[in-house]
Design a protein around this motif. Sequence first.
Motif, PDB file in Angstrom:
ATOM      1  N   ASP A 275       1.356  -7.535   3.656  1.00 21.71           N
ATOM      2  CA  ASP A 275       0.203  -7.891   4.592  1.00 21.71           C
ATOM      3  C   ASP A 275      -0.228  -6.762   5.619  1.00 21.71           C
ATOM      4  N   LEU A 276       0.144  -5.462   5.180  1.00 19.48           N
ATOM      5  CA  LEU A 276      -0.178  -4.472   6.002  1.00 19.48           C
ATOM      6  C   LEU A 276      -1.464  -4.155   6.143  1.00 19.48           C
ATOM      7  N   GLU A 277      -2.084  -3.899   7.127  1.00 17.85           N
ATOM      8  CA  GLU A 277      -3.603  -3.766   7.506  1.00 17.85           C
ATOM      9  C   GLU A 277      -4.131  -2.511   6.673  1.00 17.85           C
ATOM     10  N   GLY A 278      -5.090  -3.006   5.704  1.00 15.91           N
ATOM     11  CA  GLY A 278      -5.890  -2.061   5.301  1.00 15.91           C
ATOM     12  C   GLY A 278      -5.064  -1.452   3.843  1.00 15.91           C
ATOM     13  N   MET A 279      -3.723  -2.006   3.540  1.00 17.41           N
ATOM     14  CA  MET A 279      -3.123  -1.784   2.213  1.00 17.41           C
ATOM     15  C   MET A 279      -2.978  -2.700   1.227  1.00 17.41           C
ATOM     16  N   TYR A 280      -3.269  -2.297  -0.070  1.00 18.00           N
ATOM     17  CA  TYR A 280      -3.452  -2.934  -1.270  1.00 18.00           C
ATOM     18  C   TYR A 280      -2.570  -2.548  -2.387  1.00 18.00           C
ATOM     19  N   LEU A 281      -2.655  -3.226  -3.439  1.00 16.23           N
ATOM     20  CA  LEU A 281      -1.420  -3.207  -4.499  1.00 16.23           C
ATOM     21  C   LEU A 281      -1.429  -1.637  -5.094  1.00 16.23           C
ATOM     22  N   ASN A 282      -2.609  -1.019  -5.046  1.00 17.27           N
ATOM     23  CA  ASN A 282      -2.386   0.380  -5.573  1.00 17.27           C
ATOM     24  C   ASN A 282      -1.948   1.242  -4.554  1.00 17.27           C
ATOM     25  N   GLY A 283      -1.722   0.840  -3.217  1.00 14.35           N
ATOM     26  CA  GLY A 283      -1.183   1.637  -2.308  1.00 14.35           C
ATOM     27  C   GLY A 283       0.470   1.640  -2.155  1.00 14.35           C
ATOM     28  N   LEU A 284       0.908   0.787  -3.129  1.00  8.72           N
ATOM     29  CA  LEU A 284       2.258   0.441  -2.823  1.00  8.72           C
ATOM     30  C   LEU A 284       3.181   1.926  -3.087  1.00  8.72           C
ATOM     31  N   SER A 285       2.444   2.475  -4.124  1.00  9.00           N
ATOM     32  CA  SER A 285       3.432   3.877  -4.758  1.00  9.00           C
ATOM     33  C   SER A 285       3.331   4.762  -3.446  1.00  9.00           C
ATOM     34  N   THR A 286       1.954   5.071  -2.767  1.00  5.78           N
ATOM     35  CA  THR A 286       2.141   5.996  -1.688  1.00  5.78           C
ATOM     36  C   THR A 286       3.015   5.408  -0.432  1.00  5.78           C
ATOM     37  N   TRP A 287       2.983   3.997  -0.227  1.00  6.62           N
ATOM     38  CA  TRP A 287       4.126   3.782   1.020  1.00  6.62           C
ATOM     39  C   TRP A 287       5.267   3.791   0.430  1.00  6.62           C
ATOM     40  N   ALA A 288       5.801   3.650  -0.781  1.00  2.00           N
ATOM     41  CA  ALA A 288       7.000   3.944  -1.080  1.00  2.00           C
ATOM     42  C   ALA A 288       7.632   5.318  -0.990  1.00  2.00           C
ATOM     43  N   LEU A 289       6.695   6.379  -1.417  1.00  2.00           N
ATOM     44  CA  LEU A 289       6.938   7.715  -1.320  1.00  2.00           C
ATOM     45  C   LEU A 289       7.030   8.382   0.218  1.00  2.00           C
ATOM     46  N   ASP A 290       6.633   7.423   1.053  1.00  2.00           N
ATOM     47  CA  ASP A 290       6.567   7.977   2.567  1.00  2.00           C
ATOM     48  C   ASP A 290       7.744   7.280   2.986  1.00  2.00           C
ATOM     49  N   HIS A 291       8.646   6.366   2.141  1.00  2.00           N
ATOM     50  CA  HIS A 291       9.943   5.779   2.829  1.00  2.00           C
ATOM     51  C   HIS A 291      10.955   5.875   1.649  1.00  2.00           C
ATOM     52  N   THR A 292      11.007   7.054   1.248  1.00  2.00           N
ATOM     53  CA  THR A 292      11.835   7.258  -0.083  1.00  2.00           C
ATOM     54  C   THR A 292      13.645   6.908   0.272  1.00  2.00           C
TER      55      THR A 292
END
Length: 511
Positions: A233-250
């Motif tokens: 439920d992050l503001e402005g985040m969507y299903l296709n943004g999961l990959s980018t989020w994970a790469l920022d939190h490896t």
Amino acid sequence: MSTATSPQVRFTALHRAQRVRFRRAVTLMLMTLVLPGSAQLVSGSRRTGRIAIRTWAVLVVLGLGTLVASFFWHGVAFWAGTNTMVLQGVRVGLMVLAIGWAYLFVDAWRLGQPLTLQRQHRLAIVGVNGLLCFSVAGALLFGAHVVGVQRDFMISMFGDGAAVDAHHGRYNVLLMGGDSGAGRWGLRPDSMTVASIDAETGKTVLISLPRNMQNFPFAEGSVMAEQFPDGFDLEGMYLNGLSTWALDHTELFKGSKNPGIDATIMGVEGITGLKINYWAMVNLQGFRDLVDAVGGVELNVRQRIPVGLPSDSFFHYIDPGKRTLSGMDTLWFARARYDSDDYSRMARQKCVMSAMLQQVSPQTAVTNFQKIAKASSAMVSTDIPRGEVDRFVDLALKAKGQKIATLSLVPPMINTAHPDIALVQSKVAAAIAKAEGAKPPAQETAEAAPATEAPAAEAPAGDATTTAPAPAAKPSPTPTPTAPQSVTGGSLGSLAEGYAANESEDLGAVC
């Protein structure tokens, strides 16, 4: 009375003898072509001849046995064509055979006693021997090269991990289309489709997820579920943004080679309720090369589709009608958004998948093998182990000619801003049950009550995180079984009534 032979008689006898020797030399080489070692068995080293003939007999028996076994059980050919140890053995064997056969041709030329022949006969024998020797050896060496290409393709494309058993009799493979660009390989899945494949029949259901889905749960017990117990439920985040989020939190994905893909899988499993067996990331630019490698793909173009932007030097339109499209045009047919929307584009992408499955025949694959292998190596990254490739090739051939069912979790059925997960999973289970010929499970009560909010607005092309939900709208009417007649963005249907290719029991019929 003189008994001396006249010069004319001596010349005629010598000429006949030379012609006999010439025919004998040619015959020895033809014998080597038809039955390697037979020339040596007749006129040369009998030991060499016996070894060559026995070797040839073993190879013929093995070849015929493989052909017969492959005819009755396709798995033999698929296993042999995907096992790297077998491929290496065949490659080395072909090279040894080329060298050995070339030696037999040279030896057959020697046994023909070329120095006893007339000059023109010697030249002819040299030409025939060279033609046969280089033709046969060249063909075998080219075969060794093709086998080597296949082996390198298997090593570079597929991993060596352990195979995963089917879940409830089905393999669920997550297919992702990745943006291809400098430093962006696989970072942002542009499209996500689960291919749910029956492990016995190959019957396939394509379940597509919109890239702009929000507020969805993750697979229970996963890393992402721990981080987002109330859903993504992050503001402005969507299903296709999961990959980018994970790469920022490896640091959360210890030991993972692909944290972005792992996070995406956790989201897809949480949304659909399906357990994902394997994944494949498709580089869309490599896909263009694959289409060119198979000679193009025929598609039903319902409206003019732009290729590129008006500012591009290659800009043009694909005109309506049955068209055989090049790789470039096929890529734009699947991705174009002008005068369209994300969901129409998803429908067109399914039509491309269906066309590729039905039109790429085994004959086409063999004829264009090197081009396909080269394009595929640049096109796909996957975790399917090499040992499972023959299984999926077999399932793909079984799926060829069958009806492909589709389900897209998109409006008007699903509100992508606030999806009803119970409804989503009920729809997924029903689509799979229907494809298997079983009675669909009871629908959740939520299905009877249409979503009361409009879907999230489309994400701009190439943008993963800038979409905002649209204002609330009136509930969508219950869809009728009548196929939509309108055409929007090149797809049969519209945003309000839904696109036929996004939910169909026969994808080919609505494309």
